[in-house]
Design an enzyme around this catalytic site. Structure first.
Site, PDB file in Angstrom:
ATOM      1  N   ASN A  42       0.534  -0.955   0.108  1.00  0.00           N
ATOM      2  CA  ASN A  42      -0.664   0.157  -0.001  1.00  0.00           C
ATOM      3  C   ASN A  42       0.698   0.854   0.024  1.00  0.00           C
ATOM      4  O   ASN A  42       1.457   1.589   0.802  1.00  0.00           O
ATOM      5  CB  ASN A  42      -0.766  -0.303   1.513  1.00  0.00           C
ATOM      6  CG  ASN A  42      -1.663   1.377   1.183  1.00  0.00           C
ATOM      7  OD1 ASN A  42      -2.180   2.352   0.211  1.00  0.00           O
ATOM      8  ND2 ASN A  42      -2.104   1.499   2.864  1.00  0.00           N
ATOM      9  N   TRP A  43       0.939   1.531  -1.220  1.00  0.00           N
ATOM     10  CA  TRP A  43       2.067   2.927  -1.462  1.00  0.00           C
ATOM     11  C   TRP A  43       1.510   3.795  -0.630  1.00  0.00           C
ATOM     12  O   TRP A  43       2.399   5.338  -0.834  1.00  0.00           O
ATOM     13  CB  TRP A  43       2.021   3.043  -2.643  1.00  0.00           C
ATOM     14  CG  TRP A  43       2.922   2.570  -3.574  1.00  0.00           C
ATOM     15  CD1 TRP A  43       3.250   1.320  -3.085  1.00  0.00           C
ATOM     16  CD2 TRP A  43       3.485   2.614  -4.852  1.00  0.00           C
ATOM     17  NE1 TRP A  43       4.218   0.558  -3.913  1.00  0.00           N
ATOM     18  CE2 TRP A  43       4.230   1.610  -5.513  1.00  0.00           C
ATOM     19  CE3 TRP A  43       3.689   3.269  -5.723  1.00  0.00           C
ATOM     20  CZ2 TRP A  43       4.222   0.545  -6.285  1.00  0.00           C
ATOM     21  CZ3 TRP A  43       3.894   3.387  -7.415  1.00  0.00           C
ATOM     22  CH2 TRP A  43       4.463   1.785  -7.543  1.00  0.00           C
ATOM     23  N   LYS A  44       0.161   4.040  -0.227  1.00  0.00           N
ATOM     24  CA  LYS A  44      -0.350   5.680   0.216  1.00  0.00           C
ATOM     25  C   LYS A  44       0.178   6.712  -0.695  1.00  0.00           C
ATOM     26  O   LYS A  44       0.315   6.060  -1.709  1.00  0.00           O
ATOM     27  CB  LYS A  44       0.571   5.519   1.408  1.00  0.00           C
ATOM     28  CG  LYS A  44       0.172   4.169   2.624  1.00  0.00           C
ATOM     29  CD  LYS A  44       0.273   5.373   4.046  1.00  0.00           C
ATOM     30  CE  LYS A  44       0.180   3.538   4.864  1.00  0.00           C
ATOM     31  NZ  LYS A  44       0.451   3.574   6.472  1.00  0.00           N
ATOM     32  N   HIS A  94      -9.414   1.591   4.859  1.00  0.00           N
ATOM     33  CA  HIS A  94      -8.504   1.176   5.277  1.00  0.00           C
ATOM     34  C   HIS A  94      -8.023   2.263   6.493  1.00  0.00           C
ATOM     35  O   HIS A  94      -8.804   2.821   6.464  1.00  0.00           O
ATOM     36  CB  HIS A  94      -7.265   1.755   4.407  1.00  0.00           C
ATOM     37  CG  HIS A  94      -5.475   1.946   4.499  1.00  0.00           C
ATOM     38  ND1 HIS A  94      -5.105   2.917   5.800  1.00  0.00           N
ATOM     39  CD2 HIS A  94      -4.801   0.660   4.981  1.00  0.00           C
ATOM     40  CE1 HIS A  94      -4.155   2.863   6.306  1.00  0.00           C
ATOM     41  NE2 HIS A  94      -3.790   1.148   5.345  1.00  0.00           N
ATOM     42  N   GLU A 115      -6.696   4.679   8.110  1.00  0.00           N
ATOM     43  CA  GLU A 115      -7.004   5.831   7.177  1.00  0.00           C
ATOM     44  C   GLU A 115      -8.095   6.388   7.141  1.00  0.00           C
ATOM     45  O   GLU A 115      -7.876   7.926   6.620  1.00  0.00           O
ATOM     46  CB  GLU A 115      -5.500   6.455   7.136  1.00  0.00           C
ATOM     47  CG  GLU A 115      -3.738   5.993   7.250  1.00  0.00           C
ATOM     48  CD  GLU A 115      -2.555   5.636   6.623  1.00  0.00           C
ATOM     49  OE1 GLU A 115      -3.055   5.755   5.530  1.00  0.00           O
ATOM     50  OE2 GLU A 115      -1.916   5.065   6.984  1.00  0.00           O
ATOM     51  N   GLU A 144      -5.698  -5.216  10.446  1.00  0.00           N
ATOM     52  CA  GLU A 144      -4.652  -3.866  10.675  1.00  0.00           C
ATOM     53  C   GLU A 144      -4.839  -3.295  12.138  1.00  0.00           C
ATOM     54  O   GLU A 144      -5.195  -2.060  12.105  1.00  0.00           O
ATOM     55  CB  GLU A 144      -4.062  -2.591   9.495  1.00  0.00           C
ATOM     56  CG  GLU A 144      -4.060  -3.364   8.307  1.00  0.00           C
ATOM     57  CD  GLU A 144      -3.618  -3.071   7.176  1.00  0.00           C
ATOM     58  OE1 GLU A 144      -2.701  -2.515   7.214  1.00  0.00           O
ATOM     59  OE2 GLU A 144      -4.467  -1.589   7.520  1.00  0.00           O
ATOM     60  N   GLY A 149       2.631   1.724  10.793  1.00  0.00           N
ATOM     61  CA  GLY A 149       3.422   3.219  10.472  1.00  0.00           C
ATOM     62  C   GLY A 149       4.538   3.748  11.827  1.00  0.00           C
ATOM     63  O   GLY A 149       4.704   5.170  12.220  1.00  0.00           O
ATOM     64  N   SER A 153       3.154  -2.454  10.468  1.00  0.00           N
ATOM     65  CA  SER A 153       4.880  -2.560  10.012  1.00  0.00           C
ATOM     66  C   SER A 153       5.586  -3.698   9.903  1.00  0.00           C
ATOM     67  O   SER A 153       6.509  -4.156  11.086  1.00  0.00           O
ATOM     68  CB  SER A 153       5.550  -1.521  12.325  1.00  0.00           C
ATOM     69  OG  SER A 153       4.643  -0.140  11.610  1.00  0.00           O
ATOM     70  N   GLY A 212       2.832  -1.374   4.375  1.00  0.00           N
ATOM     71  CA  GLY A 212       2.868   0.092   4.000  1.00  0.00           C
ATOM     72  C   GLY A 212       4.451   0.639   3.393  1.00  0.00           C
ATOM     73  O   GLY A 212       4.857  -0.065   2.692  1.00  0.00           O
ATOM     74  N   GLY A 213       4.887   1.610   4.367  1.00  0.00           N
ATOM     75  CA  GLY A 213       6.223   1.996   4.406  1.00  0.00           C
ATOM     76  C   GLY A 213       7.054   0.745   3.575  1.00  0.00           C
ATOM     77  O   GLY A 213       7.538   1.455   2.433  1.00  0.00           O
TER      78      GLY A 213
END
Ligand code: PEP
Length: 250
Positions: A13-15, A99, A101, A170, A176, A212, A233-234
């Site tokens: 997930n590149w966000k 998600h 966010e 999640e 993150g 993470s 993500g990251g």
């Protein structure tokens, strides 16, 4: 059927990260190294403007691509929304739904998230429905109540729909933050979700863990019986790290 019979899925997930230039390097790196994933299915969810770029770079590779959100509407006066058929036009396989966010920053309710999943399914996309508790929920011993409430409208879509989607667990406190749930903490929630799915006739639906995940902790998560992969993500922004997660052996 044990988890070895569910194909492992590692999804990035590149966000809201990337640019044409940065994506080109990342996508090329992923395409070049995709074989390292072995039997593991690989996917990336990119920002809407880059779907065409992902399609051009990944078509013909084993890596599929997805969107980070999808509209409940099929077309019309919905400024800023993106219809599922538009995603299908770009060869999209996956649509993240709910998600954390989007739930937190855009007020998406669990009913809306389930409606997005139904909308994606109707266009032939595979929804990846995200659920997860906050740290306050966990500290108050409310994990199963919160996850249960988030899942309820999704479960109500029925067995046929549930068999065609993916769930991502999640925990918000692990996204993150560099703070991963322990494999045992994650497994406990995955087992709870699995039981709920099984009660609705979909015990083999894949359940990803997110929060993470990195190459160093992936294998111990994947060793858990009800963890069928990861939403990343990251660490999905670095080709080598993402591929190392996919190559991690349980
Ligand atoms: C995510 O965005 O779904 C996520 C799990 O992020 P990170 O891996 O950076 O915690």
């Amino acid at each position: 059927m044990n988890h070895h019979t569910r194909r492992r899925l590692v999804m990035g997930n590149w966000k809201m990260h990337g640019s044409l230039a940065a994506n080109a390097a990342l996508l090329d790196g992923l395409a070049a190294g995709a074989m390292r994933a072995g039997e593991t299915q690989l996917a990336v969810c990119v920002p809407f403007p880059y779907l065409a770029q992902a399609q051009a770079a990944l078509a013909g590779t084993p890596i599929s691509w997805g969107a980070q959100d999808v509209s409940v509407h099929t077309q019309g006066a919905y400024t800023g929304e993106v219809a599922p058929a538009m995603l299908a036009d770009f060869g999209v396989t996956w649509a993240l739904c709910g998600h954390s966010e989007r739930r937190a920053l855009h007020g998406e309710s669990s009913d809306l998230v389930a409606a997005k999943a139904a909308s994606a399914l109707a266009a032939g996309l595979t929804p990846v429905v995200c659920v997860g508790e906050t740290l306050a929920d966990r500290d108050a011993d409310q994990v199963e109540r919160v996850i249960g409430e988030q899942l309820a409208p999704v479960l109500a879509l029925g067995a046929e729909a549930l068999a065609r989607l993916v769930i991502a667990y999640e925990p918000v406190w692990a996204i993150g933050t560099g703070r991963t749930a322990t494999p045992e903490q994650a497994q406990a929630v995955h087992a709870f979700i699995r039981a709920a799915l099984a009660q609705h006739g979909a015990g083999q639906t894949r359940i990803l863990y997110g929060g993470s995940v990195k190459a160093a902790n992936a294998a111990s998560l994947f060793a858990q019986p009800d963890i069928d992969g990861a939403l990343v993500g990251g660490a999905s922004l670095v080709a080598d790290e993402f591929l190392n997660i996919a190559a991690a052996v349980a």
